[in-house]
Design an enzyme around this catalytic site. Sequence first.
Site, short mmCIF file in Angstrom:
data_model
loop_
_atom_site.label_atom_id
_atom_site.label_comp_id
_atom_site.label_asym_id
_atom_site.label_seq_id
_atom_site.Cartn_x
_atom_site.Cartn_y
_atom_site.Cartn_z
CB ALA A 125 10.78 -22.84 8.16
CE LYS A 166 18.36 -5.72 1.39
NZ LYS A 166 19.22 -5.49 2.36
CG HIS A 205 -2.08 -1.01 1.27
ND1 HIS A 205 -3.10 -0.78 0.50
CD2 HIS A 205 -1.99 -2.30 1.59
CE1 HIS A 205 -3.96 -1.92 0.71
NE2 HIS A 205 -3.09 -2.75 1.31
#
Length: 176
Positions: free
Chosen positions: A150, A156, A105
């Site tokens: 995990a 990046k 957003h």
Amino acid sequence: MVKVFERLISIIISFFYKLIYYGSVKYDYLYSVLPSRVIIKSGSFIVGKKTTFRNNCSVNINGGELIIGSNVFVNRGVSINCKKAISIGNRCMIAENVLFYDHDHVVENGRTSRNEFVVDGIKLGEGVWIGCGVIVLKGVSIGDNAIISAGSVVTKDVPANTTLIQKRDSLILKHS
């Protein structure tokens, strides 16, 4: 018998998606199992052969293009949210509860906009393995045969043939 019944239900659901989203969804409904929830407001969803989604997966495409290669396994609870482009290469394995977001957003003056987004695609190479609870964010490219451990948050690019491990130190406080 249970496997045959599950496969039959999967074919019926996949055929139903093909009818609803005619032209927006491309896949072979005899050889691929689609997620239980697909919403396409606009855009396209292309799935290769022998790709399988487990239960409680969600695909939400709003103006973007989602391309998933062949022989991909997507485990339970995976959510893919696409406003621009997400590409998942052949032979990828995606563990439970992985989230993909190719957008954020817009935030201005400390306020979040509901309807404005910053978008940038996500690309997974071939043979990528993504562990449980990983979050893959916009603008990321993950190279062939990379492994994402995990709980990682991928912000990046990850080079091919590497493993991303995000270690977090545990802090245990004694209550008084």
